[in-house]
Write a protein that holds these residues in place. Structure first.
Motif, PDB file in Angstrom:
ATOM      1  N   GLU A 101       2.248 -12.223  -3.526  1.00 52.46           N
ATOM      2  CA  GLU A 101       2.700 -10.845  -3.363  1.00 52.46           C
ATOM      3  C   GLU A 101       2.190 -10.311  -2.025  1.00 52.46           C
ATOM      4  OE1 GLU A 101       2.826  -6.717  -6.024  1.00 52.46           O
ATOM      5  OE2 GLU A 101       1.470  -8.350  -6.551  1.00 52.46           O
ATOM      6  N   LEU A 102       3.116  -9.909  -1.178  1.00 54.38           N
ATOM      7  CA  LEU A 102       2.726  -9.426   0.145  1.00 54.38           C
ATOM      8  C   LEU A 102       2.014  -8.088   0.054  1.00 54.38           C
ATOM      9  CD1 LEU A 102       2.882  -9.977   3.205  1.00 54.38           C
ATOM     10  CD2 LEU A 102       5.021  -8.693   3.241  1.00 54.38           C
ATOM     11  N   CYS A 103       2.540  -7.178  -0.733  1.00 55.21           N
ATOM     12  CA  CYS A 103       1.943  -5.853  -0.920  1.00 55.21           C
ATOM     13  C   CYS A 103       1.461  -5.742  -2.361  1.00 55.21           C
ATOM     14  CB  CYS A 103       2.954  -4.751  -0.604  1.00 55.21           C
ATOM     15  SG  CYS A 103       3.504  -4.722   1.122  1.00 55.21           S
ATOM     16  N   PHE A 104       0.168  -5.925  -2.569  1.00 49.10           N
ATOM     17  CA  PHE A 104      -0.389  -5.864  -3.922  1.00 49.10           C
ATOM     18  C   PHE A 104      -1.338  -4.680  -4.098  1.00 49.10           C
ATOM     19  CE2 PHE A 104      -2.790  -8.700  -1.258  1.00 49.10           C
ATOM     20  CZ  PHE A 104      -4.108  -8.385  -1.510  1.00 49.10           C
ATOM     21  N   ASN A 105      -1.210  -3.688  -3.239  1.00 50.18           N
ATOM     22  CA  ASN A 105      -1.980  -2.451  -3.410  1.00 50.18           C
ATOM     23  C   ASN A 105      -1.302  -1.589  -4.478  1.00 50.18           C
ATOM     24  OD1 ASN A 105       0.088  -2.425  -1.390  1.00 50.18           O
ATOM     25  ND2 ASN A 105      -0.482  -0.320  -0.883  1.00 50.18           N
ATOM     26  N   ARG A 106      -2.055  -1.198  -5.488  1.00 52.27           N
ATOM     27  CA  ARG A 106      -1.522  -0.357  -6.553  1.00 52.27           C
ATOM     28  C   ARG A 106      -1.645   1.121  -6.227  1.00 52.27           C
ATOM     29  NH1 ARG A 106       0.402  -4.348  -6.965  1.00 52.27           N
ATOM     30  NH2 ARG A 106       0.204  -5.962  -8.572  1.00 52.27           N
ATOM     31  N   CYS A 107      -2.529   1.442  -5.311  1.00 48.92           N
ATOM     32  CA  CYS A 107      -2.705   2.819  -4.841  1.00 48.92           C
ATOM     33  C   CYS A 107      -3.393   2.754  -3.486  1.00 48.92           C
ATOM     34  CB  CYS A 107      -3.528   3.632  -5.842  1.00 48.92           C
ATOM     35  SG  CYS A 107      -3.813   5.341  -5.333  1.00 48.92           S
ATOM     36  N   ILE A 129      -2.841   2.818   1.029  1.00 52.46           N
ATOM     37  CA  ILE A 129      -2.008   2.213   2.062  1.00 52.46           C
ATOM     38  C   ILE A 129      -2.657   0.913   2.532  1.00 52.46           C
ATOM     39  CG2 ILE A 129      -0.973   2.536   4.332  1.00 52.46           C
ATOM     40  CD1 ILE A 129      -1.118   5.548   3.860  1.00 52.46           C
ATOM     41  N   LEU A 130      -1.909  -0.175   2.440  1.00 54.88           N
ATOM     42  CA  LEU A 130      -2.387  -1.489   2.878  1.00 54.88           C
ATOM     43  C   LEU A 130      -1.733  -1.845   4.216  1.00 54.88           C
ATOM     44  CD1 LEU A 130      -3.796  -4.205   2.622  1.00 54.88           C
ATOM     45  CD2 LEU A 130      -1.943  -4.960   1.111  1.00 54.88           C
ATOM     46  N   ARG A 131      -2.545  -1.983   5.241  1.00 52.53           N
ATOM     47  CA  ARG A 131      -2.084  -2.431   6.560  1.00 52.53           C
ATOM     48  C   ARG A 131      -2.675  -3.815   6.795  1.00 52.53           C
ATOM     49  NH1 ARG A 131      -3.979  -0.280  10.612  1.00 52.53           N
ATOM     50  NH2 ARG A 131      -2.194  -0.036  11.992  1.00 52.53           N
ATOM     51  N   ARG A 132      -1.818  -4.843   6.696  1.00 51.74           N
ATOM     52  CA  ARG A 132      -2.311  -6.209   6.819  1.00 51.74           C
ATOM     53  C   ARG A 132      -1.612  -6.944   7.952  1.00 51.74           C
ATOM     54  NH1 ARG A 132      -0.799  -9.683   1.614  1.00 51.74           N
ATOM     55  NH2 ARG A 132      -2.141 -11.082   2.806  1.00 51.74           N
ATOM     56  N   ARG A 133      -2.291  -7.934   8.467  1.00 45.23           N
ATOM     57  CA  ARG A 133      -1.785  -8.719   9.597  1.00 45.23           C
ATOM     58  C   ARG A 133      -0.911  -9.843   9.065  1.00 45.23           C
ATOM     59  NH1 ARG A 133      -4.205 -12.553  13.595  1.00 45.23           N
ATOM     60  NH2 ARG A 133      -3.442 -11.964  15.655  1.00 45.23           N
ATOM     61  N   VAL A 134       0.335  -9.905   9.543  1.00 43.67           N
ATOM     62  CA  VAL A 134       1.288 -10.914   9.092  1.00 43.67           C
ATOM     63  C   VAL A 134       1.995 -11.508  10.309  1.00 43.67           C
ATOM     64  CG1 VAL A 134       1.672  -9.832   6.832  1.00 43.67           C
ATOM     65  CG2 VAL A 134       3.093  -9.177   8.781  1.00 43.67           C
ATOM     66  N   LEU A 135       2.724 -12.586  10.076  1.00 46.77           N
ATOM     67  CA  LEU A 135       3.459 -13.257  11.145  1.00 46.77           C
ATOM     68  C   LEU A 135       4.923 -12.854  11.104  1.00 46.77           C
ATOM     69  CD1 LEU A 135       3.445 -15.399  13.415  1.00 46.77           C
ATOM     70  CD2 LEU A 135       3.993 -17.101  11.657  1.00 46.77           C
ATOM     71  N   PRO A 144       2.153   2.816  -3.591  1.00 45.08           N
ATOM     72  CA  PRO A 144       3.181   2.899  -4.644  1.00 45.08           C
ATOM     73  C   PRO A 144       3.200   4.251  -5.341  1.00 45.08           C
ATOM     74  CG  PRO A 144       1.984   0.831  -4.801  1.00 45.08           C
ATOM     75  CD  PRO A 144       1.243   1.685  -3.820  1.00 45.08           C
ATOM     76  N   THR A 145       2.065   4.958  -5.345  1.00 41.71           N
ATOM     77  CA  THR A 145       2.008   6.261  -6.004  1.00 41.71           C
ATOM     78  C   THR A 145       2.464   7.391  -5.087  1.00 41.71           C
ATOM     79  OG1 THR A 145      -0.305   6.584  -5.359  1.00 41.71           O
ATOM     80  CG2 THR A 145       0.102   5.464  -7.446  1.00 41.71           C
ATOM     81  N   GLY A 146       2.685   7.082  -3.818  1.00 39.56           N
ATOM     82  CA  GLY A 146       3.065   8.116  -2.867  1.00 39.56           C
ATOM     83  C   GLY A 146       1.903   8.911  -2.332  1.00 39.56           C
ATOM     84  N   SER A 147       0.702   8.559  -2.698  1.00 39.55           N
ATOM     85  CA  SER A 147      -0.486   9.296  -2.255  1.00 39.55           C
ATOM     86  C   SER A 147      -1.644   8.323  -2.125  1.00 39.55           C
ATOM     87  CB  SER A 147      -0.836  10.408  -3.249  1.00 39.55           C
ATOM     88  OG  SER A 147      -2.079  11.011  -2.921  1.00 39.55           O
ATOM     89  N   VAL A 148      -2.614   8.686  -1.274  1.00 39.32           N
ATOM     90  CA  VAL A 148      -3.819   7.872  -1.135  1.00 39.32           C
ATOM     91  C   VAL A 148      -4.888   8.285  -2.130  1.00 39.32           C
ATOM     92  CG1 VAL A 148      -3.387   7.404   1.297  1.00 39.32           C
ATOM     93  CG2 VAL A 148      -4.740   9.414   0.657  1.00 39.32           C
ATOM     94  N   ASP A 149      -4.649   9.377  -2.864  1.00 43.56           N
ATOM     95  CA  ASP A 149      -5.576   9.832  -3.894  1.00 43.56           C
ATOM     96  C   ASP A 149      -5.366   8.986  -5.148  1.00 43.56           C
ATOM     97  OD1 ASP A 149      -7.271  11.091  -5.616  1.00 43.56           O
ATOM     98  OD2 ASP A 149      -6.372  13.078  -5.429  1.00 43.56           O
TER      99      ASP A 149
END
Length: 304
Positions: A118-124, A126-132, A147-152
């Motif tokens: 899974e490329l984006c597996f953050n449930r809440c 913002i995930l900024r990851r290095r990809v090719l 995914p929740t629309g908020s960082v809270d």
């Protein structure tokens, strides 16, 4: 014949994008092309490989056109093993059909890993990851929105006992994949107010409270920041419970068995009677022995 091979390879290897970005894979293909016995076969294979690489770039758009470093590493390793097995079976012969099968195997390996990764597996957050980037063959930063629309990310609850320790943990599994410089900010607000006081700023995702006191009860707020913005926030409510009073240890007295009076007296009387009887018997035996000795001596004297 060349057109047929190009179409066949493009069909079976279309989803194996991003492998062309790996220098080892490109060199491995080039070495195989140069091993062809004739210049014409080398030119044919070179045209096939170039067409395959172009198809790689086009079809990579089907899954965002990017791949994570770990996924690419695993796919590349497995494909290299399969290709080395293919080279060992050549025995000096140039076989185009088997080469096509190896490319088909690369497609299966890649599909398997992409399906289970899974490329984006953050449930809440913002995930900024290095990809090719499989089109440009360049490393970029891919942003996975929350995914929740908020960082809270809400509130969690912890318990601690007075005099013990508590761990205020802000970490999430995906935090280790975030690209860039990260810092965790911790603050605290007691039960009576929502006025948060900054505690510390650090690179570790947790803080420890030693010798917890009742005044440590309240809400702890932690936030994860990169160079530009806050990407994750969490509140942890710590409930402090009093330490239970120490239990009193009552020494256990050994049980004393009181003998029954009648039975005890009876035993004493019996023992007394036995002693008297034994003593009397011994006295009689001693007196009798002495009389026998005296009698034997007198008898000897008469004969003399």
């Amino acid at each position: 014949m060349l057109l047929m091979l190009v179409r066949l390879i493009c069909c079976v290897a279309a989803t194996s994008a991003c492998l062309q970005c790996n220098e080892e894979i490109r060199k491995m293909h080039e070495d195989y092309i140069l091993s062809a016995p004739s210049v014409q076969q080398q030119i044919s294979l070179k045209q096939i490989i170039n067409e395959v690489y172009d198809r790689y770039k086009k079809t990579s758009q089907e899954w965002d056109g990017v791949i994570a470093r770990g996924t690419l590493f695993r796919v590349t390793g497995e494909y290299k093993n399969e290709f080395n097995k293919f080279l060992k079976t050549q025995k000096g012969e140039f076989q185009t059909a088997q080469f096509i099968q190896v490319v088909e195997r690369a497609k299966e390996i890649l599909n398997l890993h992409l399906k289970n990764t899974e490329l984006c597996f953050n449930r809440c957050g913002i995930l900024r990851r290095r990809v090719l980037d499989c089109v440009k063959c360049q490393w970029i930063v891919h942003v996975c929105p929350s995914p929740t629309g908020s960082v809270d990310c809400g509130v969690t609850h912890r318990k601690a006992m007075v005099g013990g320790f508590a761990k205020i943990d802000c970490n999430q599994p995906w935090h280790s994949f975030v690209f860039g410089s990260l810092v965790y900010d911790f603050s605290f607000a007691p039960d009576t107010t929502r006025d948060f006081t900054p505690l510390r700023r650090q690179s570790k995702p947790f803080m420890l409270l030693n010798k917890v006191r009742e005044r440590n009860q309240g809400t702890y707020h932690c936030s994860l920041r990169n160079e530009n913005q806050t990407i994750y926030e969490l509140e942890i409510y710590l409930a402090v419970t009093p330490r239970p009073p120490p239990r009193k240890i009552i020494p256990v007295q050994p049980a004393v068995l009181e003998p029954k009076t009648d039975f005890f007296l009876l035993k004493v009387k019996v023992m007394y009677c036995i002693v008297i009887v034994v003593s009397s018997a011994m006295n009689i035996y001693i007196v009798k022995s002495l009389w026998l000795i005296i009698f034997e001596r007198r008898k000897r004297n008469r004969w003399l």
